[in-house]
Design an enzyme around this catalytic site. Structure first.
Site, mmCIF file in Angstrom:
data_model
loop_
_atom_site.group_PDB
_atom_site.id
_atom_site.type_symbol
_atom_site.label_atom_id
_atom_site.label_comp_id
_atom_site.label_asym_id
_atom_site.label_seq_id
_atom_site.Cartn_x
_atom_site.Cartn_y
_atom_site.Cartn_z
ATOM 1 C CE LYS A 80 -3.843 2.100 2.579
ATOM 2 N NZ LYS A 80 -4.743 1.948 3.743
ATOM 3 C CB SER B 239 -8.506 1.580 5.568
ATOM 4 O OG SER B 239 -9.020 2.875 5.743
ATOM 5 C CB SER C 162 -7.598 4.212 2.879
ATOM 6 O OG SER C 162 -6.899 3.451 3.856
#
Length: 477
Positions: free
Chosen positions: A84, A183, A159
Site C-alpha cells: 500500500k 480501510s 483506503s
C-alpha cells in the site's frame, strides 16, 4: 493472455510458494506474469500508483539464484506482492495518496515492509489510496480513482482500495493494507476479497523514519488476499514487537497458520445487524444473516447480540481528525491548494476540537470497550455485516441506507460497523458471503477479542471451507 496464465495468477499464494520452492515455476516467471497483467489490465482499474518493474525483476532474479543454490528460503521467498502506498518504501516513491508528497522517496522502509522484504517477497509496486487514508473510497488528486474489478463504474472502497482491487483482479498474489476506520475491511467487502485488521499493536506502525509523534489508537496494517491461508501467512510475517513503536504488543506472536485447522465446533457466536444503531441495505442484511447462519452448520451456536452503541462515530472521528491535525496540519501553510476536499474536511474538523473533546472521547472509548467485553462474556465471536451497502457508483456516496439517512455525513455513513472496532482496538476480518442483485460482493465481519486473531482466522477458514469464494473472478481480470 492464456487461461493457464490467469489460473496461475489466481492460484493461492501458499501454492505459488510451493511451486517456487519445488522449482516448478520461477519467481521471475511469476513476476513477469503479474507485471504483464498489470500492464494489460490495470488501466481499467488504477489499482497501482507506482509499478516497480525493474526492482521486482531484480528481486525475483536474486530469489531464483537462492533457490538454485539450495539456500534456506524465507516464508515469502520469491512471492510477488503489492504494498500500500501509505507504507514507506526505501528508494521507491511513497505518496501517501497526496499531491503534496507526489515525489517523496523515503530513505528507509517501514517495519512491516522490511519484514516482508526480509522474508523474501518481491515488490511489484505501490497500490492506490486516498490521501493519508482519510476516505472509505480510493480517490485522490494524484490521478484517476481506483475502480472496482466487479464493475469499474463502482468504487473499490478504501483506503486500501488499490490493494483489494489488485488482489481481486489477479494483479498480485497478496497485498498489504492498513485499517484506521475500516480501510482493510471496506475494500475487502466491496471487492470480494478476504482481509483482517489485527489487534491494535499486533503489527508495528513504525514508518521507518522518525516524524511528528502522534498517538496511534486506531490504525493497524494487515493483509488482503483471495484465501484465508494467504492472509494468515502474510500476517505471520508482519507481526511482532518493535521497540520503535511504543504501541507495539510485547506478547509472543501466535501461530496464525496452525490456527486455520483448529477445532471450531461449539463456539458461541453473537450476531448483530446494526450494532443497535445503524441502518443496513436489505440485500446486504439478508446475505450477511444467511452467512451468519452457516456457523450453525459448523456446530456453533448463533444468537442475537443485544449490543447497542450510542453515536460511536463521534468518538472515532475525534481521534481520527485530531491525529490528522497533529501529523499533517502543517500542510495547510504551504500546500492547502494541493489537499483533497475530504482531507481538508478532516483538518477542519480536527482544528475545532479541544482537549476537553479528546478527554471525553477517551472516556467514551473506555465505555465502548466495556460494552464489547460484555458481549464477549457471552460470546466467543461477534458477527455483523462488514458494510451497510455494496459498492456504490464512483464518487456518489449513499445518501440513503436501508430507507434511512446515514447516521453521519454521506462519505462516512456507509461504514457504521467498522470504525467502532478501530476505536476499541479489537481484531476483525471481512469474509465474502455473497453478491447482491447487481453482482457486487457482500462481506460478513467477524470480530474477535483483542489478541485473538487465531479464533477469527479459524472461523474464517471454517466458513471458507463451507462456502468457498476464491473461484469467483470479477469482470475485470
Amino acid at each position: 493472455m492464456q487461461e493457464s496464465d490467469a489460473n496461475l495468477a489466481f492460484a493461492p499464494a501458499t501454492e505459488l510458494l510451493t511451486l517456487i520452492s519445488n522449482g516448478e515455476v520461477s519467481s521471475t516467471e511469476l513476476t513477469e506474469l503479474y507485471l504483464a497483467r498489470i500492464e494489460a489490465i490495470d488501466p481499467q482499474l488504477n489499482a497501482y500508483v507506482t509499478v516497480t518493474s525493474e526492482l521486482a525483476l531484480e528481486q525475483a532474479a536474486k530469489a531464483d539464484e537462492a533457490t538454485a543454490r539450495g539456500e534456506n528460503l524465507g516464508p515469502l521467498h520469491g512471492l510477488p506482492i503489492s504494498l500500500k502506498d501509505l507504507q514507506m518504501t526505501k528508494g521507491v516513491r511513497t505518496t501517501g495518496g497526496s499531491l503534496a508528497y507526489k515525489d517523496r522517496v523515503p530513505d528507509a522502509n517501514g517495519t512491516s515492509v522490511q519484514r516482508i522484504l526480509d522474508a523474501g517477497a518481491v515488490m511489484l509496486g505501490k497500490t492506490n489510496s486516498p490521501e493519508f487514508g482519510h476516505l472509505g473510497a480510493t480517490e485522490n488528486r494524484l490521478g484517476k480513482s481506483c475502480w472496482n474489478p466487479w464493475n469499474p463504474e463502482r468504487t473499490s472502497g478504501g483506503s486500501s482500495g488499490g490493494a483489494a482491487a489488485a488482489v481481486a483482479a489477479g494483479l498480485c498474489s497478496v497485498a498489504t493494507g492498513g485499517d484506521g476506520g475500516g480501510s482493510i475491511r471496506i475494500p475487502a467487502s466491496f471487492c470480494g476479497t478476504y482481509g483482517i485488521k489485527p489487534t491494535q499493536g499486533r503489527v508495528s506502525s513504525y514508518p521507518g523514519v522518525d516524524g511528528i509523534p502522534t498517538v496511534n489508537l486506531l490504525a493497524q496494517q494487515g493483509p488482503l488476499s483471495r484465501t484465508v491461508a494467504d492472509s494468515a501467512m502474510l500476517l505471520q510475517v508482519m507481526s511482532g514487537y518493535d521497540r520503535r513503536d511504543i504501541g507495539s504488543m510485547r506478547n509472543p506472536v501466535p501461530d496464525f497458520i496452525a490456527a486455520l485447522e483448529r477445532d471450531f465446533a461449539g463456539l458461541r457466536i453473537g450476531w448483530s445487524l446494526g450494532f443497535g444503531y445503524a441502518a443496513v441495505d436489505s440485500e446486504v442484511a439478508q446475505s450477511a444473516e444467511v452467512g451468519a447462519q452457516v456457523f450453525e452448520e459448523l456446530g456453533c451456536t448463533v444468537d442475537e447480540s443485544d449490543l447497542a452503541l450510542d453515536s460511536p462515530f463521534e468518538t472515532w472521528i475525534t481521534f481520527f481528525a485530531l491525529n490528522a491535525v497533529a501529523a499533517y496540519g502543517h500542510l495547510l501553510e504551504d500546500h492547502e491548494d494541493q489537499l483533497s476536499w475530504y482531507f481538508r474536511w478532516s483538518l477542519a474538523r480536527g482544528s475545532k476540537l479541544s482537549a476537553v473533546d479528546y478527554a471525553r472521547a477517551l472516556a467514551e472509548r473506555d465505555r465502548m470497550i466495556d460494552q464489547f467485553w460484555a458481549q464477549f462474556d457471552k460470546f466467543d465471536l461477534l458477527l455483523s455485516p462488514t458494510m451497510a451497502v455494496t459498492a456504490f457508483p464512483n464518487e456518489q456516496y449513499p445518501e440513503e441506507i436501508g430507507g434511512k439517512e446515514p447516521t453521519t455525513v454521506p462519505f462516512w455513513g456507509f461504514l457504521p460497523h467498522t470504525h467502532p472496532i478501530n476505536t476499541i482496538g479489537f481484531t476483525a476480518a471481512s469474509i465474502p458471503c455473497g453478491f447482491d442483485s447487481d453482482g457486487m460482493p457482500i462481506g460478513l465481519q467477524i470480530i474477535g477479542k483483542p489478541g485473538d486473531e487465531e479464533t477469527v482466522l479459524a472461523a474464517s477458514a471454517a466458513f471458507e471451507r463451507a462456502r468457498p469464494w476464491a473461484h469467483h473472478r470479477p469482470m475485470v481480470s
